[in-house]
Design a protein around this motif. Structure first.
Motif, mmCIF file in Angstrom:
data_model
loop_
_atom_site.group_PDB
_atom_site.id
_atom_site.type_symbol
_atom_site.label_atom_id
_atom_site.label_comp_id
_atom_site.label_asym_id
_atom_site.label_seq_id
_atom_site.Cartn_x
_atom_site.Cartn_y
_atom_site.Cartn_z
ATOM 1 N N VAL A 7 21.962 -94.282 -75.273
ATOM 2 C CA VAL A 7 21.768 -94.864 -73.925
ATOM 3 C C VAL A 7 20.446 -95.454 -73.887
ATOM 4 O O VAL A 7 19.313 -94.759 -74.063
ATOM 5 C CB VAL A 7 21.857 -93.610 -72.818
ATOM 6 N N PHE A 8 20.670 -96.635 -73.071
ATOM 7 C CA PHE A 8 19.226 -97.332 -72.915
ATOM 8 C C PHE A 8 19.171 -97.481 -71.358
ATOM 9 O O PHE A 8 20.404 -98.100 -70.840
ATOM 10 C CB PHE A 8 19.151 -98.682 -73.676
ATOM 11 N N THR A 9 18.124 -97.118 -70.645
ATOM 12 C CA THR A 9 18.343 -97.258 -69.210
ATOM 13 C C THR A 9 16.888 -97.792 -68.645
ATOM 14 O O THR A 9 15.928 -97.474 -69.202
ATOM 15 C CB THR A 9 18.765 -96.131 -68.575
ATOM 16 N N SER A 10 16.934 -98.164 -67.480
ATOM 17 C CA SER A 10 15.691 -98.374 -66.766
ATOM 18 C C SER A 10 15.455 -97.461 -65.644
ATOM 19 O O SER A 10 14.722 -97.440 -64.749
ATOM 20 C CB SER A 10 15.360 -99.947 -66.487
ATOM 21 N N GLN A 47 27.019 -103.337 -71.532
ATOM 22 C CA GLN A 47 25.975 -103.136 -70.143
ATOM 23 C C GLN A 47 27.034 -102.536 -69.239
ATOM 24 O O GLN A 47 28.198 -103.342 -68.963
ATOM 25 C CB GLN A 47 25.667 -104.632 -69.879
ATOM 26 N N LEU A 48 26.727 -101.397 -68.703
ATOM 27 C CA LEU A 48 27.683 -100.782 -67.628
ATOM 28 C C LEU A 48 27.173 -101.174 -66.297
ATOM 29 O O LEU A 48 27.989 -101.370 -65.356
ATOM 30 C CB LEU A 48 27.738 -99.288 -67.698
ATOM 31 N N TYR A 53 22.733 -99.592 -70.475
ATOM 32 C CA TYR A 53 23.592 -100.066 -71.676
ATOM 33 C C TYR A 53 23.762 -98.600 -72.379
ATOM 34 O O TYR A 53 23.091 -97.948 -72.432
ATOM 35 C CB TYR A 53 22.684 -100.771 -72.633
ATOM 36 N N ILE A 54 24.994 -98.825 -72.963
ATOM 37 C CA ILE A 54 25.398 -97.602 -74.300
ATOM 38 C C ILE A 54 25.705 -98.580 -75.269
ATOM 39 O O ILE A 54 26.142 -99.418 -75.354
ATOM 40 C CB ILE A 54 26.826 -97.067 -73.534
ATOM 41 N N ILE A 55 25.238 -97.726 -76.433
ATOM 42 C CA ILE A 55 25.567 -98.155 -77.853
ATOM 43 C C ILE A 55 26.732 -97.414 -78.380
ATOM 44 O O ILE A 55 26.805 -96.015 -78.226
ATOM 45 C CB ILE A 55 24.267 -98.051 -78.738
ATOM 46 N N VAL A 56 27.531 -98.103 -78.696
ATOM 47 C CA VAL A 56 29.072 -97.369 -79.111
ATOM 48 C C VAL A 56 29.302 -97.673 -80.555
ATOM 49 O O VAL A 56 29.443 -99.011 -80.811
ATOM 50 C CB VAL A 56 30.089 -97.864 -78.176
#
Length: 62
Positions: A7-10, A47-48, A53-56
Motif C-alpha cells: 500500500v502506498f499513501t500520502s 489508484q483508489l 495506491y495498492i499494488i496487487v
C-alpha cells in the motif's frame, strides 16, 4: 484470488492492515513509488483515491 502486496499513501492516518505500507510526502512521489513498485514486483498498481495506491499480484490466484 488476487493479493494486495503493498500500500502506498500520502495519508498515514487513512491506512492500516496486513500489507507493507509506504508513506510518500507528496502526490508526485506517491505516484513515482507506486509505479516503480509495480515494475519491480511485476504486479499492478491501482489508484483508489488521490492519496492511495495498492499494488496487487493477480498471479496469486493461479
Amino acid at each position: 484470488m488476487a493479493k494486495i502486496v503493498a500500500v502506498f499513501t500520502s495519508e498515514r492516518q487513512e491506512v492500516a492492515g496486513g500489507a507493507p505500507i509506504f508513506i510518500a510526502d507528496d502526490p508526485a512521489e506517491l505516484q513515482r513509488l507506486a509505479n516503480l513498485a509495480e515494475k519491480i514486483l511485476d504486479c499492478n498498481a491501482h489508484q483508489l483515491t488521490e492519496g492511495l495506491y495498492i499494488i496487487v499480484d493477480h498471479r496469486a490466484s493461479e
